[in-house]
Scaffold this motif. Structure first.
Motif, mmCIF file in Angstrom:
data_model
loop_
_atom_site.group_PDB
_atom_site.id
_atom_site.type_symbol
_atom_site.label_atom_id
_atom_site.label_comp_id
_atom_site.label_asym_id
_atom_site.label_seq_id
_atom_site.Cartn_x
_atom_site.Cartn_y
_atom_site.Cartn_z
ATOM 1 N N UNK A 22 -0.963 1.794 10.038
ATOM 2 C CA UNK A 22 -0.713 2.819 8.723
ATOM 3 C C UNK A 22 0.422 2.292 7.948
ATOM 4 N N UNK A 23 0.109 2.603 6.564
ATOM 5 C CA UNK A 23 0.972 2.160 5.527
ATOM 6 C C UNK A 23 1.994 3.298 5.145
ATOM 7 N N UNK A 24 3.266 3.027 5.064
ATOM 8 C CA UNK A 24 4.371 4.173 4.693
ATOM 9 C C UNK A 24 5.551 3.471 3.742
ATOM 10 N N UNK A 25 4.982 2.728 2.779
ATOM 11 C CA UNK A 25 5.617 1.908 2.019
ATOM 12 C C UNK A 25 7.124 2.572 1.519
ATOM 13 N N UNK A 26 6.841 3.963 1.011
ATOM 14 C CA UNK A 26 7.988 4.493 0.178
ATOM 15 C C UNK A 26 9.071 4.921 1.503
ATOM 16 N N UNK A 27 8.309 5.599 2.495
ATOM 17 C CA UNK A 27 9.570 6.086 3.487
ATOM 18 C C UNK A 27 10.013 4.994 4.062
ATOM 19 N N UNK A 28 9.427 3.992 4.373
ATOM 20 C CA UNK A 28 10.011 2.531 4.984
ATOM 21 C C UNK A 28 10.975 2.051 3.973
#
Length: 475
Positions: free
Chosen positions: A65-71
């Motif tokens: 699952x992609x969560x680029x901003x939160x990461x």
């Protein structure tokens, strides 16, 4: 000097003096505004996901699952590895967050309790002051948008608007005071001053709809006062009324069950909505003065045909929502505060929801209105050396009327104890070598079991709504 030259010279002198004063006044006014902004108490935004597991963000080990901003946001702040929700289900966990009390002391210990002989929803007691009430009294504008889940549908005084929030937009379900069924798609604004219907065809997800309210709030708020915004999102809760069509992860449509594709898509869409909120803060010049905290209300869901194991949502921890094993209560949590919180820090400091009240009290330069069970973790957030530590953390839950629904747990140091009321056995785990809680070592360490039992007995105060509360132990 000729008369005409003298007149021209006087005109230049007067003009210079006038515009010089005007420029000086403007500079002084600008400096005052700058000082006011600098001296204003910090804004606070608490972002709460609904049923997001410890392993559902990339920054916590998620591979699919992609969560680029939160990461990215987590990498620019402090990320907690050993942070715990209030307990393992929505209502009491949120109540712990709001009041600074653990679930052995709260009025709410499960999603329902015994009320007038019926198994029904229990509201927060009015004596249990909320973060909203505390920060209102400290001069903050306060707003809550989303899921409240600490009141009853028929009594609006138990809704967010009546519990410390100047502006409240919340979903509600159940029957109102006239016995009419409330539509959970309707979002009520300031109790029933207004209502807005969520038409799922018009939005990518429910959280886009809710974020729109937040963006409007930030645009319309008073600029000379600090604000507290509690964003109670829906993702990835399994029971959203309807879901819009989405092409996210469309390449997986033949490999994944549709419910799993949508589960992943909604988490990625939540990531995008929080990004919108972040850049709104930046656009209005409030980002630098805003503490942002992200967390989840409990472990991952395993409902509505979704499997928490499909994406390893517990991140290798045992259990899920409603369990008091690590997978039910340990959640992702990170905090970001530009130029205040050290960038890229990871901490194993043991903290929990009921630490938020003393923490935010310290941020807001006020005091906790409740005799809180928490400890301020502001020193840890700011990278200071003087962080006080808990002797133990405590969790309790009552799901259903029977004995099987009552569970307790405590963590003290590296040790974790879990007790189910119906089997009268206290399990013990060494989390330093057994984070998945696979090996019960209670027989090897009877003195530690006794220590755990003393905590479990002492910390559960008897509550009329929950028949097995009070630390009653049977042999």
């Amino acid at each position: 000097m000729k008369l005409s030259s003298l007149i021209f010279f006087c005109f230049l002198l007067i003009t210079t003096i006038f515009f010089g004063c005007t420029s000086s006044d403007k500079t002084e006014t600008s400096q005052i505004k700058k000082e006011n902004k600098t001296n204003k108490k910090p804004n606070i935004i608490f972002l709460l996901a609904d049923d997001m597991g410890y392993g559902e963000l990339g920054s916590y080990g998620q591979k699919i699952i992609k969560t680029p901003f939160l990461d990215s946001l987590a990498s620019k702040g402090v990320r907690f590895t050993d942070f715990y929700a209030g307990t393992s289900v929505c209502s009491p966990s949120r109540a712990s967050l709001m009041t600074g009390l653990h679930t052995g002391h709260l009025s709410i210990r499960g999603n329902k309790g015994i009320v007038n002989g019926k198994w029904d929803r229990v509201p927060l007691e009015k004596s249990e002051k909320t973060l909203g009430e505390m920060l209102q009294n400290a001069g903050y504008q306060t707003a809550m948008i989303g899921k409240w889940h600490m009141g009853t549908p028929e009594d609006m005084s138990t809704w967010a608007k009546g519990r410390g929030f100047d502006y409240a937009v919340q979903e509600q379900w159940g029957e109102d005071e006239q016995g009419n069924e409330l539509d959970e798609r309707v979002h009520w604004v300031n109790n029933r001053q207004d209502s807005v219907f969520y038409n799922y065809n018009n939005y990518s997800c429910l959280d886009e709809f809710r974020t729109n309210f937040a963006l409007e709030y930030l645009e319309d708020k008073e600029n000379d006062k600090p604000f507290f915004l509690y964003m109670s999102y829906r993702t990835p809760h399994a029971h959203e009324f309807f879901l819009s069509k989405t092409d996210l992860y469309i390449d997986k449509i033949k490999k994944w069950p549709e419910i799993e594709r949508r589960h992943a898509a909604r988490i990625t869409m939540l990531d995008s909505q929080i990004k919108r909120l972040f850049y709104k803060l930046k656009a209005i010049g409030e980002l630098e003065n805003t503490l942002i905290v992200f967390a989840s209300d409990n472990g991952p869901t395993n409902e509505n045909h979704h499997s928490y194991q499909f994406f390893d949502s517990s991140g290798g921890l045992k259990g899920f929502k409603r369990d008091l094993y690590e997978g039910g209560v340990r959640v992702p949590m990170f905090a970001y505060w530009q130029n205040k919180i050290p960038e890229g820090k990871t901490t194993n400091h043991q903290a929990t929801f009921y630490d938020m009240m003393p923490t935010l009290a310290e941020v807001a330069e006020t005091t906790s209105p409740n005799a809180t069970d928490g400890i301020s973790m502001l020193p840890e957030l700011l990278g200071k050396e003087n962080q006080q530590k808990h002797d133990f953390l405590y969790f309790e839950i009552q799901e259903g009327r029977g004995e099987k629904g009552f569970k307790q747990a405590t963590r003290f140091g590296k040790w974790k104890a879990v007790r189910m009321y119906d089997n009268y056995h206290t399990e013990l785990y060494d989390l330093s070598i057994d984070i998945s809680e696979e090996h019960d070592v209670s027989k090897q360490y009877p003195e530690l079991v006794e220590k755990a039992n003393r905590i479990l007995k002492r910390e559960s105060v008897k509550n009329q709504h929950y028949p097995f509360s009070g630390g009653i132990f049977k042999k």
